[in-house]
Design an enzyme around this catalytic site. Structure first.
Site, PDB file in Angstrom:
ATOM      1  CG  HIS A   1      -7.750 -21.969  13.009  1.00 40.74           C
ATOM      2  ND1 HIS A   1      -8.222 -23.184  12.572  1.00 40.74           N
ATOM      3  CD2 HIS A   1      -8.851 -21.169  13.171  1.00 40.74           C
ATOM      4  CE1 HIS A   1      -9.548 -23.132  12.476  1.00 40.74           C
ATOM      5  NE2 HIS A   1      -9.949 -21.921  12.842  1.00 40.74           N
TER       6      HIS A   1
ATOM      7  N   GLY B   1     -11.233   3.699   1.555  1.00 41.65           N
ATOM      8  CA  GLY B   1     -12.033   4.552   2.424  1.00 41.65           C
ATOM      9  C   GLY B   1     -13.329   3.946   2.885  1.00 41.65           C
TER      10      GLY B   1
ATOM     11  CB  CYS C   1     -10.004 -26.785  10.384  1.00 40.06           C
ATOM     12  SG  CYS C   1      -8.655 -25.688   9.894  1.00 40.06           S
TER      13      CYS C   1
ATOM     14  N   GLY D   1      -0.813   6.035   1.966  1.00 40.75           N
ATOM     15  CA  GLY D   1      -1.954   6.946   2.003  1.00 40.75           C
ATOM     16  C   GLY D   1      -2.870   6.719   3.188  1.00 40.75           C
TER      17      GLY D   1
ATOM     18  CG  ASP E   1      -6.032  -5.405   2.758  1.00 39.47           C
ATOM     19  OD1 ASP E   1      -5.578  -4.993   3.844  1.00 39.47           O
ATOM     20  OD2 ASP E   1      -6.641  -4.656   1.960  1.00 39.47           O
TER      21      ASP E   1
ATOM     22  CG  ASP F   1      -0.376   0.016   2.517  1.00 33.88           C
ATOM     23  OD1 ASP F   1       0.815   0.314   2.619  1.00 33.88           O
ATOM     24  OD2 ASP F   1      -1.078  -0.258   3.503  1.00 33.88           O
TER      25      ASP F   1
ATOM     26  CG  ASP G   1      -5.376   6.854  -1.302  1.00 33.35           C
ATOM     27  OD1 ASP G   1      -4.358   6.481  -0.687  1.00 33.35           O
ATOM     28  OD2 ASP G   1      -6.494   6.356  -1.111  1.00 33.35           O
TER      29      ASP G   1
ATOM     30  CB  CYS H   1      -7.242 -27.979  13.017  1.00 32.77           C
ATOM     31  SG  CYS H   1      -8.117 -26.499  13.584  1.00 32.77           S
TER      32      CYS H   1
ATOM     33  CB  CYS I   1      -5.198 -24.929   9.737  1.00 38.40           C
ATOM     34  SG  CYS I   1      -5.462 -24.980  11.531  1.00 38.40           S
TER      35      CYS I   1
END
Length: 383
Positions: free
Chosen positions: A342, A223, A311, A94, A273, A91, A145, A316, A313
């Site tokens: 996780h 924004g 799960c 801004g 994100d 990013d 920005d 888990c 992951c």
């Protein structure tokens, strides 16, 4: 130049792939937030690959302050620095114009900051942001920005958006110059512009139409998720996304919850994100298909089950709720790390399921099923 290939649509929802110099991004995609070139919670880039991360996001302002973008350039750029060979989005700095409002002054040429680390005075404008991001060598650079508050008055928002449009043209010119230099870290660096306008739909639409004419590599809606209601956010997306180029990726910045993402996909968003999965994980709040669990809760003290029984992951597959709760209560970093792993896996796996649903033409059915499974903000109390 990047190539955005639209593979399938369902209503306004888009299933696409975005080819970059650092690999192909399958969209819709969630980008894991590594502000200072690392995910908070002791999660390595090797971990990120294991949990299915496609894109890592880092912060221009924070890396400029520490360790310094020139140092990262000397060490070969951000990919080499953090040992990550997949796409990175940076990013622009801004958002710090918004979040560090007590530490900055905005002028036409750019913004004066006081560093949150040592108080040192810093100047950043469109050219400076592009130079910093060029030093980092990220795959995708965001235009500089201003993110006005969602409750700012109309006159201020209009002036801010007009300035952001002028800044975008300066960003584009500087990015083209930097990419043409013989010693640039990433001569294929891409530029995304950012739509602003708070909750004023006419300002948003006019700005979207203006920046669409610049033929950038992608377009973001910024924004939002800064104080307005979810209904206001969804309304702005309904109005603005159709005004952005449909043959370019669309990025909804800083959003959000699993429900926000499902609603955003339905409205044509490709990139997301948010710090929620890592931030919540560091506090013992973990996502499941039935809602969120607070692992600090006493009911998990003797619970031998994994965080989520459906799960796969790393947490888990190996550890119990009881053990992870013990680690959290004892202040052991491993507890925080397992919860963050996780949650990031949960988000990345949900995006994979979204792509599969779009491929099969059943996204609407999938969205309905997921929203029924977890109520917004619900903490599970009986399982």
């Amino acid at each position: 130049m990047a190539e955005y290939k639209l593979l399938k649509t369902e209503g306004r929802a888009k299933r696409a792939q975005f080819a970059t110099v650092h690999g192909i991004i399958q969209t819709p995609v969630f980008m894991n937030v590594g502000t200072a070139a690392a995910i908070k919670g002791a999660v390595s880039t090797m971990d990120l690959k294991e949990i299915g991360t496609q894109v890592q996001l880092s912060n221009t302002y924070h890396l400029h302050v520490r360790p310094g973008d020139t140092l990262i350039r000397e060490l070969g750029g951000l990919h080499k620095f953090m040992v990550w060979d997949r796409p990175i989005l940076t990013d622009s700095g801004g958002f710090q114009v918004f979040s560090l409002s007590s530490l900055r002054k905005i002028r036409e040429e750019g913004v004066w900051f006081h560093s949150h680390v040592d108080g040192q005075k810093i100047f950043m404008g469109p050219e400076e942001s592009m130079r910093i991001q060029s030093n980092l060598g990220s795959t995708i650079a965001m235009a500089f920005d201003e993110c006005p508050s969602s409750v700012a008055d109309r006159d201020y928002v209009q002036q801010s958006v007009d300035r952001t449009a002028r800044w975008l043209r300066r960003c584009k010119a500087e990015m083209e110059r930097l990419n043409s230099l013989p010693d640039t870290v990433n001569p294929e660096q891409l530029l995304f512009g950012i739509n602003q306008g708070a909750i004023y739909e006419d300002i948003r639409i006019a700005h979207a139409q203006e920046i669409s004419e610049l033929n950038l590599d992608g377009y973001a809606v910024g924004g939002l998720a800064v104080g307005e209601s979810h209904e206001e956010m969804y309304h702005i997306l309904d109005e603005v996304v159709p005004c952005l180029p449909q043959n370019k990726p669309t990025y909804l910045m800083g959003v959000g919850t699993p429900a926000n993402i499902l609603e955003g996909v339905e409205r044509g968003v490709d990139f997301f994100d948010c710090v929620y999965p890592s931030r919540n994980g560091r506090h013992g709040h973990v996502y499941t298909n039935q809602g969120k669990r607070n692992l600090f809760n006493a009911r998990y003290e003797r619970d031998p089950r994994p965080i989520a029984e459906d799960c796969q992951c790393p947490a888990c597959r190996h550890y119990s709720r009881a053990y992870i709760r013990h680690l959290l209560k004892a202040g052991e970093m491993l507890g925080m790390r397992l919860c963050v792993l996780h949650n990031l896996y949960f988000y990345n796996h949900m995006m994979e399921e979204i792509r599969e649903a779009l491929d099969a033409g059943r996204f609407a059915e999938y969205k309905k099923m997921r929203l029924e499974g977890f109520e917004e903000g619900k903490i599970i109390k009986n399982s």
